[in-house]
Motif scaffolding. Structure first.
Motif, PDB file in Angstrom:
ATOM      1  N   GLY A   6       0.821  -1.206   0.000  1.00 42.59           N
ATOM      2  CA  GLY A   6       0.000   0.000   0.000  1.00 42.59           C
ATOM      3  C   GLY A   6       0.854   1.255   0.000  1.00 42.59           C
ATOM      4  N   MET A   7       1.960   1.222   0.735  1.00 39.69           N
ATOM      5  CA  MET A   7       2.871   2.356   0.778  1.00 39.69           C
ATOM      6  C   MET A   7       3.504   2.578  -0.591  1.00 39.69           C
ATOM      7  SD  MET A   7       6.141   2.988   3.300  1.00 39.69           S
ATOM      8  CE  MET A   7       5.085   2.677   4.719  1.00 39.69           C
ATOM      9  N   GLU A   8       3.879   1.459  -1.256  1.00 38.42           N
ATOM     10  CA  GLU A   8       4.489   1.552  -2.576  1.00 38.42           C
ATOM     11  C   GLU A   8       3.525   2.188  -3.566  1.00 38.42           C
ATOM     12  OE1 GLU A   8       5.429  -2.511  -3.152  1.00 38.42           O
ATOM     13  OE2 GLU A   8       7.522  -2.298  -2.551  1.00 38.42           O
ATOM     14  N   ARG A   9       2.253   1.799  -3.462  1.00 36.61           N
ATOM     15  CA  ARG A   9       1.262   2.377  -4.361  1.00 36.61           C
ATOM     16  C   ARG A   9       1.111   3.861  -4.092  1.00 36.61           C
ATOM     17  NH1 ARG A   9      -4.443  -0.424  -5.299  1.00 36.61           N
ATOM     18  NH2 ARG A   9      -3.021  -1.779  -6.456  1.00 36.61           N
ATOM     19  N   ALA A  10       1.036   4.242  -2.844  1.00 39.62           N
ATOM     20  CA  ALA A  10       0.866   5.640  -2.483  1.00 39.62           C
ATOM     21  C   ALA A  10       2.045   6.485  -2.955  1.00 39.62           C
ATOM     22  CB  ALA A  10       0.708   5.775  -0.961  1.00 39.62           C
ATOM     23  N   MET A  11       3.246   5.898  -2.956  1.00 38.14           N
ATOM     24  CA  MET A  11       4.439   6.632  -3.347  1.00 38.14           C
ATOM     25  C   MET A  11       4.658   6.584  -4.862  1.00 38.14           C
ATOM     26  SD  MET A  11       7.001   5.328  -0.333  1.00 38.14           S
ATOM     27  CE  MET A  11       8.418   6.223  -1.000  1.00 38.14           C
ATOM     28  N   GLY A  12       3.824   5.869  -5.569  1.00 36.64           N
ATOM     29  CA  GLY A  12       3.952   5.794  -7.008  1.00 36.64           C
ATOM     30  C   GLY A  12       5.008   4.814  -7.464  1.00 36.64           C
ATOM     31  N   GLY A  13       5.504   3.970  -6.590  1.00 31.41           N
ATOM     32  CA  GLY A  13       6.534   3.004  -6.959  1.00 31.41           C
ATOM     33  C   GLY A  13       5.910   1.730  -7.461  1.00 31.41           C
ATOM     34  N   LEU A  14       6.741   0.703  -7.669  1.00 34.81           N
ATOM     35  CA  LEU A  14       6.234  -0.571  -8.137  1.00 34.81           C
ATOM     36  C   LEU A  14       5.349  -1.210  -7.089  1.00 34.81           C
ATOM     37  CD1 LEU A  14       9.364  -2.120  -9.845  1.00 34.81           C
ATOM     38  CD2 LEU A  14       7.411  -1.026 -10.951  1.00 34.81           C
ATOM     39  N   THR A  15       4.228  -1.704  -7.517  1.00 33.59           N
ATOM     40  CA  THR A  15       3.290  -2.346  -6.619  1.00 33.59           C
ATOM     41  C   THR A  15       3.319  -3.851  -6.849  1.00 33.59           C
ATOM     42  OG1 THR A  15       1.864  -0.404  -6.648  1.00 33.59           O
ATOM     43  CG2 THR A  15       0.886  -2.468  -5.907  1.00 33.59           C
ATOM     44  N   SER A  16       3.657  -4.587  -5.816  1.00 33.30           N
ATOM     45  CA  SER A  16       3.690  -6.036  -5.933  1.00 33.30           C
ATOM     46  C   SER A  16       2.418  -6.615  -5.326  1.00 33.30           C
ATOM     47  CB  SER A  16       4.913  -6.604  -5.210  1.00 33.30           C
ATOM     48  OG  SER A  16       4.904  -8.014  -5.276  1.00 33.30           O
ATOM     49  N   PRO A  17       1.619  -7.329  -6.114  1.00 28.45           N
ATOM     50  CA  PRO A  17       0.407  -7.923  -5.556  1.00 28.45           C
ATOM     51  C   PRO A  17       0.747  -9.043  -4.586  1.00 28.45           C
ATOM     52  CG  PRO A  17       0.789  -8.731  -7.776  1.00 28.45           C
ATOM     53  CD  PRO A  17       1.813  -7.678  -7.539  1.00 28.45           C
ATOM     54  N   ASP A  18      -0.073  -9.219  -3.584  1.00 28.55           N
ATOM     55  CA  ASP A  18       0.136 -10.304  -2.626  1.00 28.55           C
ATOM     56  C   ASP A  18      -0.411 -11.626  -3.160  1.00 28.55           C
ATOM     57  OD1 ASP A  18       1.335  -8.676  -0.797  1.00 28.55           O
ATOM     58  OD2 ASP A  18      -0.503  -8.264   0.328  1.00 28.55           O
ATOM     59  N   LYS A  19      -1.544 -11.550  -3.849  1.00 30.45           N
ATOM     60  CA  LYS A  19      -2.205 -12.777  -4.281  1.00 30.45           C
ATOM     61  C   LYS A  19      -2.927 -12.542  -5.602  1.00 30.45           C
ATOM     62  CE  LYS A  19      -3.900 -15.032  -0.918  1.00 30.45           C
ATOM     63  NZ  LYS A  19      -4.782 -15.465   0.203  1.00 30.45           N
TER      64      LYS A  19
END
Length: 226
Positions: A6-19
């Motif tokens: 969630g932090m990565e998404r908020a910062m505009g970085g790469l978002t890794s899905p959990d599942k």
């Protein structure tokens, strides 16, 4: 999704899905998509399903699936019914259509039905990862498709002709597309053969064709099913 993602998404970085859930009836395709996730998102848990029914069961039992990759053509769905079923039962879970079909009308219909993206199987691995990353960031991915102006004009013409049909005539055309005979249509609609023949004649006239086969071919060019 965990706090880090969630932090990565908020910062505009790469978002890794959990599942992620991959839905395709071909194990080879599932293996290929799994390998993409293994390389790009090594911490992601991959679930698999080979039908809509098994996909629904997986989503019922799994916690917080971040993304569903759904093949357009699996045995127990018709056209976009699989997408519609998933969107109806799990509206908060983004569904990306994955298909070898890249017809612009199919892509448009899928996005209109609520798909978060449409990924052609012909895309390179890096492009697929970029497409999924876009969806995970909350955007909608639409592939760049070559648009043949002549084809587009023909399809617009077909739609315009079909729009001149009455609701009942559209229903009859749908039955023609499904390959039903006049007597079958009469039985399904609980009308006389004379009425069906009258509808068919009107359909041919309004679509400016000379046979029911031509009407079916024309309707098929825009994916009309009634």
């Amino acid at each position: 999704m965990n706090a880090l993602a969630g932090m990565e998404r908020a910062m505009g970085g790469l978002t890794s899905p959990d599942k992620v859930l991959i839905v395709d009836d071909h194990s080879l395709v599932r293996d290929g998509l799994r390998s993409i996730f293994d390389d790009a998102f090594p911490t992601c848990e991959i679930l698999e399903a080979d039908s809509l029914q098994s996909a629904l069961q997986a989503l019922d039992t799994a916690d917080d699936v971040d993304l569903v990759l759904l093949d357009l053509n699996i045995p127990d769905v018709s056209h976009l019914s699989g997408l519609e079923a998933l969107r109806d039962r799990f509206p908060a879970t983004p569904v990306v259509m994955v298909s070898g079909v890249t017809d612009r009308n199919v892509v448009r219909d899928a996005l209109a039905a609520g798909a978060a993206g449409f990924v052609p199987k012909s895309l390179k691995r890096t492009a697929i990862v970029e497409a999924l990353q876009l969806v995970l960031s909350g955007e909608i991915y639409m592939p760049e498709l070559e648009c043949d102006e002549t084809q587009a004009a023909e399809e617009d013409m077909i739609r315009a002709r079909i729009e001149t049909l009455t609701p009942q005539q559209r229903v009859v055309l749908g039955h023609l597309v499904a390959g039903r005979l006049n007597k079958q249509i009469a039985y399904e609609l609980d009308v006389s053969m004379t009425t069906v023949k009258a509808h068919v004649s009107a359909i041919l006239q309004k679509m400016n064709v000379f046979s029911r086969t031509q009407a079916v071919i024309m309707a098929g060019k825009i994916g009309f099913r009634g």
